[in-house]
Design a protein around this motif. Structure first.
Motif, mmCIF file in Angstrom:
data_model
loop_
_atom_site.group_PDB
_atom_site.id
_atom_site.type_symbol
_atom_site.label_atom_id
_atom_site.label_comp_id
_atom_site.label_asym_id
_atom_site.label_seq_id
_atom_site.Cartn_x
_atom_site.Cartn_y
_atom_site.Cartn_z
ATOM 1 N N ALA A 26 4.799 4.130 -13.938
ATOM 2 C CA ALA A 26 5.517 4.072 -12.657
ATOM 3 C C ALA A 26 5.291 2.726 -11.969
ATOM 4 N N LEU A 27 4.061 2.224 -12.009
ATOM 5 C CA LEU A 27 3.779 0.923 -11.394
ATOM 6 C C LEU A 27 4.424 -0.212 -12.178
ATOM 7 N N ALA A 76 0.888 -8.414 -7.073
ATOM 8 C CA ALA A 76 2.044 -8.190 -6.186
ATOM 9 C C ALA A 76 2.907 -9.453 -6.202
ATOM 10 N N VAL A 77 4.171 -9.278 -6.493
ATOM 11 C CA VAL A 77 5.091 -10.423 -6.572
ATOM 12 C C VAL A 77 5.127 -11.152 -5.223
ATOM 13 N N ARG A 111 8.280 -4.934 -7.722
ATOM 14 C CA ARG A 111 7.379 -5.622 -6.793
ATOM 15 C C ARG A 111 6.036 -5.969 -7.428
ATOM 16 N N PHE A 112 5.773 -5.454 -8.656
ATOM 17 C CA PHE A 112 4.524 -5.741 -9.347
ATOM 18 C C PHE A 112 4.800 -6.428 -10.677
ATOM 19 N N ARG A 113 3.828 -7.222 -11.117
ATOM 20 C CA ARG A 113 3.870 -7.796 -12.450
ATOM 21 C C ARG A 113 2.465 -7.741 -13.048
ATOM 22 N N LEU A 117 0.821 -1.216 0.000
ATOM 23 C CA LEU A 117 0.000 0.000 0.000
ATOM 24 C C LEU A 117 0.852 1.263 0.000
ATOM 25 N N VAL A 118 1.967 1.235 0.744
ATOM 26 C CA VAL A 118 2.867 2.388 0.747
ATOM 27 C C VAL A 118 3.450 2.603 -0.642
ATOM 28 N N LEU A 119 3.842 1.527 -1.333
ATOM 29 C CA LEU A 119 4.416 1.636 -2.675
ATOM 30 C C LEU A 119 3.397 2.192 -3.658
#
Length: 427
Positions: free
Chosen positions: A378-379, A412-413, A384-386, A336-338
């Protein structure tokens, strides 16, 4: 956790940037960037207490059930991953129980570090030829110093190698530890002390200035440093932060010792049976009966040995399964912070759906399509994301201002479900 064994013992404080050594007899610390450089200068014995610096270890308090320490260890094994910001590797930890008992249970001071940090520290000491009798956080020296002065409640303040350390002791238990920027300004130090008290929900209280710190506003003063106080008690605090593998090996060794003892009982039983037969040959019938009893005891002992081995193996399987279950690759708070930190100028988040083992859904509003594209990029750039996808981007109007409502999905990885998906079921 080990038994409390009072007595002075040399201490080596370890961090990735410095090493400090204090002999059991006391005296100022010898500092170097290597273990050999600091310990040899201090003339330490080969058996030492490894103290992890305040930036290398964590201290938190939590409530545990009012049960025995072995069962508390099993409870903390399920909770320790939620107490500390250790996102990679395994957690090495130990705890110390306080006397406070509430409806939530007993208060416990939990001390932890990452498995990799502890492994690296022990390897450094082993290469220099030193044996680690126990591993503790350096902050535990504050508890030792306060105890030597019969102080149960205070903030122990000291200027160390990493900065201004503030350790909170409450009811004779180490509650919290942090390192603030180094300063000798009394007002700035007092502000840091009150800030640390506040972080654990305690009103600003007494202050103990350690290591000869010149703090006129302090309630107590001591020229002894926390490291020197730690060397003075040695293993007396009954704490030993261990790697999970070390705990498993110790338990396996205990099971092996029990099995070995059972085997020795078997041998002793056979020998006693033979002696009884030789000494009382005239009572062969009675000897045969007794020998049969001894053989039965031998079989029972072997069964107990095999059961102990199987119990240890089953416990390890359960421990490994629980550890994999409760140590996700990423915590929900980090995700959530990311998501929040990646929002570009001109866009804002209106909602986030996140659940264990499910795709992350992000809803938001932007002033134009360029802001939506910037957020999507950006995401996508985050490791940490795919599978980051734009679900929709619709034009809308808010009080005569044109905006774009959008929705983005991403995985989320390492975001695995709590239970394995049944074969043939849809995810």
């Amino acid at each position: 956790m080990r038994k409390s064994i009072p007595g002075a013992m040399p201490v080596i404080e370890w961090s990735a940037k410095h090493v400090a050594a204090v002999p059991a007899a006391g005296g100022s610390a010898s500092v170097s960037d290597t273990v050999s450089g600091a310990a040899d200068k201090a003339g330490l014995a080969k058996a030492v207490v490894l103290a992890l610096s305040r930036r290398s270890a964590f201290v938190r308090t939590t409530h545990v059930p009012n049960i025995n320490e072995r069962e508390i260890t099993q409870v903390l094994a399920l909770q320790v991953g939620k107490l500390f910001p250790i996102t990679q590797g395994k957690v090495a930890y130990d705890f110390k129980l306080g006397t406070e008992l509430t409806q939530e249970g007993r208060v416990a001071s939990v001390m932890a570090t990452s498995d990799e940090t502890l492994k690296l520290a022990k390897e450094d000491l082993a290469k220099a030829g030193y044996h680690v009798a126990a591993c503790v956080p350096s902050a535990l020296g504050a508890l030792a110093l306060a105890g030597s002065l019969n102080i149960t409640d205070c903030a122990v303040v000291e200027i160390g190698f990493e900065g201004l350390s503030v350790d909170i002791v409450k009811d004779g238990l180490l509650r919290y530890s942090r390192v603030a920027p180094k300063t000798e300004d009394p007002e700035a130090i007092q502000d840091e002390v009150c800030r640390t008290y506040s972080s654990v929900g305690i009103a600003c209280g007494p202050v103990l200035a350690a290591g000869g710190l010149n703090l006129p506003t302090a309630d107590y003063h001591s020229r002894t440093s926390t490291l020197e106080a730690l060397a003075g008690v040695g293993l007396g605090l009954g704490v030993n932060v261990e790697q999970p593998e070390e705990v498993a090996r110790r338990e396996a060794k205990q099971a092996s010792n029990r099995a070995r003892f059972a085997a020795l009982l078997c041998v002793a039983a056979v020998m006693l049976g033979a002696l009884a037969f030789m000494d009382r040959s005239d009572q062969s019938a009675a000897v045969d009966t007794r020998n049969a009893e001894w053989m039965a005891n031998s079989r029972s002992a072997r069964q107990e040995r095999d059961a102990a081995k199987q119990k240890a193996a089953n416990a390890k399987v359960i421990s490994d399964s629980v550890r994999r279950l409760f140590e996700p690759a990423q915590r929900s708070s980090d995700i959530l912070v990311l998501i929040g930190n990646s929002v570009p100028e001109g866009a804002w988040i209106t909602g986030v759906n996140y659940d264990r083992g499910r795709v992350v859904q992000i809803r938001g509003t932007a002033v134009n399509n360029q802001a939506v594209t910037a957020y999507l990029e950006a995401l996508t750039a985050q490791e940490r994301f795919r599978d980051v996808k734009l679900v929709f981007a619709n034009n809308a109007t808010i009080e005569q201002t044109e905006v774009v409502n959008f929705s983005i999905s991403a995985w989320a990885v390492g975001n695995l479900p709590l239970e394995d998906v049944k074969k043939g079921a849809k995810r």
